[in-house]
Each structure stands twice: as C-alpha cells, then as structure tokens.
Scaffold this motif. Structure first.
Motif, PDB file in Angstrom:
ATOM      1  N   LEU A  82       0.826  -1.214   0.000  1.00 31.83           N
ATOM      2  CA  LEU A  82       0.000   0.000   0.000  1.00 31.83           C
ATOM      3  C   LEU A  82       0.860   1.264   0.000  1.00 31.83           C
ATOM      4  N   ASN A  83       1.842   1.305  -0.894  1.00 29.66           N
ATOM      5  CA  ASN A  83       2.775   2.425  -0.890  1.00 29.66           C
ATOM      6  C   ASN A  83       2.492   3.446  -1.996  1.00 29.66           C
ATOM      7  N   TYR A  84       1.375   3.294  -2.681  1.00 30.32           N
ATOM      8  CA  TYR A  84       0.880   4.316  -3.611  1.00 30.32           C
ATOM      9  C   TYR A  84      -0.527   4.690  -3.144  1.00 30.32           C
ATOM     10  N   ALA A  85      -0.780   5.973  -2.950  1.00 26.74           N
ATOM     11  CA  ALA A  85      -2.056   6.401  -2.375  1.00 26.74           C
ATOM     12  C   ALA A  85      -3.237   5.927  -3.209  1.00 26.74           C
ATOM     13  N   ALA A  88      -3.899   2.217  -2.619  1.00 27.76           N
ATOM     14  CA  ALA A  88      -4.588   1.997  -1.343  1.00 27.76           C
ATOM     15  C   ALA A  88      -6.075   2.288  -1.485  1.00 27.76           C
ATOM     16  N   GLU A  89      -6.384   3.344  -2.248  1.00 27.41           N
ATOM     17  CA  GLU A  89      -7.789   3.705  -2.457  1.00 27.41           C
ATOM     18  C   GLU A  89      -8.524   2.614  -3.214  1.00 27.41           C
ATOM     19  N   ILE A  95      -4.434   4.879   3.877  1.00 26.20           N
ATOM     20  CA  ILE A  95      -3.000   5.056   3.720  1.00 26.20           C
ATOM     21  C   ILE A  95      -2.324   4.695   5.039  1.00 26.20           C
ATOM     22  N   ILE A 221       4.270   6.858  -1.620  1.00 28.09           N
ATOM     23  CA  ILE A 221       3.986   7.502  -0.337  1.00 28.09           C
ATOM     24  C   ILE A 221       5.285   7.607   0.469  1.00 28.09           C
TER      25      ILE A 221
END
Length: 285
Positions: A82-85, A88-89, A95, A221
């Motif tokens: 989950l290292n790209y916003a 994650a969405e 985040i 992120i």
C-alpha cells in the motif's frame, strides 16, 4: 551498468549487458551477481572493466538466451504494501501511517520471462508491477540521509499475488505472496549511476495487450531512502537483499468487476530504463 544472470535455471552465470544489447560474460571476474559482488568496492571494479574485452555470449537476451533473476541467492525478499495512495484507495484500505512490511519467500523468485504458475486452488491470482531496490553495502539502523549509499541498483519486479490466500484466509499476507514463480525479477540490475531520477520512473503492466497499470514512482507515499532506513530498524540489510517498493493502481482486484489470472494469459510489464518482463501464465496443476 546493467548486470544480469544468464543460462539455465539453477545454473545461471554472471554477465552484463553491453551498449549494443549483447551479453558479456563476467564469470572470470565475479562468481555471481550476488552477495559480496554487489558491494560498492566490487561494483567500482566492474565499472572500470574494458567491456569489449569480456567474452561475448551467444544469443539475444530474452529471446534465445534465457535470463535468470538478476540477483542470485537473495537472502531477504522484503516487500512494502500500500505504498501508492491511489492503489490503497482502489484496495479500499487507508494510507498506512508507516510502511507496511511483508515477505515473499525466496522460492518464489524466478527469471523475468519464466512462466507464472497459478497455484492449486487459486481463484484470485493477481499482478503488481513494482520497483525493486537491491542492497549493496550492508547495514543496520541506517540513516535516511545515507541510505542511498547502501543501494547497488534497481530492477523490475512483478509482485504476483493470490488475493484469496492473502486477504481472505486467517493469518498474514505472506501466504498469498510467496507461491512458487510469484517473484519474477529482472531482466537486469541497473546500477544507481544509470538511473537519473528514481523518483520519476514510468511503470506499466499489460495483460494480453490490455494496459492495466500505468504509474510513476513520483507518487510513492514512502520514498526509497525512507524505506531503506525504516526496514533497517527491524533487520540488518545484507548485500543482495531486495526491497520491492509497492505497486501503482490497476491491479486485478481493483477492476470493476475484478479480473484475475487463470492460465493462458501473457503478462508484460516494465519500468523506464530498467527493462521489461514478459511471462506466460500457466493454469493450476
């Protein structure tokens, strides 16, 4: 430099890609692209070689010359979730307040053009193009300001994932991340001097020619120096360890309706300046 490993699975030899796109053999210089060969002093010696004097290897890489994973004997295959916003969405997850760390088992590692094998009982095998960071100089409790001194180079990784195993079974993510062939790595390790801006690398992935992922490392992120420093708080980082830094949006889980691999597909992916992978997907045994 673009360092690589070529030859049959389990018997790869060290090499590098010359400016004409040919492979040159490094067997007389280093035993493998692995471990101590990735430390700064050894990389400096490799950069000083007269490439034209190295033996030319017959064949065209990724065509009639197989490439193995670009790093051998990887000790730790560390992944960041989950290292790209925007990813994650699409996953419906917040985040994270600090980096999410999980592992891929080293038995998942394979070459950049080796087949991806759908595991038995899988119903949700997915894809994830990611930027891999290869550790050169070992260390623990690494200062973020000095983190890049510990990097040998970068590579392309497909963080293949089985979402039911990962998210719908009891326990941690790891069981859906480390199945055999779930870690295509390469085609080559590109040393840091050849990557002008690691924070602005275009990345993409296609399934059967359909563009599924388009992203850029500018939207990470947690940036690479922070990830190296952060991971080194919890484990020492050794030469040849790999950190896979997360994926942009467009994974199968995030499609409407979701789209997963079942066998027969061809997955192609790449990162600007770091090369491309092309893998056929095999149905579950």
């Amino acid at each position: 430099m673009k360092l690589l490993r070529y030859g049959p699975a389990g018997a790869e030899k060290p090499g590098l890609l010359d400016t004409s796109g040919n492979v040159r053999d490094l067997s007389a210089v280093v035993p493998d692209i692995a471990g101590a060969a990735l430390r700064p002093d050894v990389l400096k010696k490799l950069q000083e070689l007269d490439v034209s004097s190295l033996p030319l290897v017959a064949g065209t890489p990724q065509q009639d010359l197989r490439l193995g994973p670009c790093v051998g004997d990887i000790g730790k295959f560390i992944c960041i979730g989950l290292n790209y916003a925007d990813h994650a969405e699409e996953a419906g997850m917040p985040i994270p307040p600090e980096p999410v760390i999980f592992n891929k088992w080293t038995s998942a590692i394979c070459g950049p053009n080796d087949p991806i094998q759908i595991p038995r009982d899988s119903v949700k095998t997915d894809w994830e193009v990611e930027l891999g960071v290869v550790i050169g100089a070992p260390g623990a409790y690494i200062d973020e300001a000095n983190a890049m001194d510990h990097v040998a180079g970068f590579c392309v990784i497909n963080d293949v994932s089985e979402r039911e195993f990962q998210l719908e079974r009891a326990g941690t993510w790891d069981k859906g991340k480390g199945c055999d062939t779930f870690g295509p790595t390469g085609p080559w390790l590109v040393t840091t001097d050849e990557v002008a801006d690691m924070d602005n690398l275009e990345m993409w992935l296609e399934v059967d020619g359909d563009r599924m992922q388009s992203g850029n490392t500018s939207t990470l992120i947690y940036k690479i120096p922070h990830l190296i420093s952060y991971c080194s708080r919890f484990m020492s980082l050794q030469s040849g360890d790999v950190i896979s830094t997360g994926t942009p949006p467009g994974v199968g889980m995030g499609q409407n309706p979701p789209r997963y691999l079942s066998g027969g597909e061809v997955v192609t992916l790449g990162i600007a300046g770091l090369g491309e992978q092309r893998s056929s997907v095999l149905a579950a045994l």
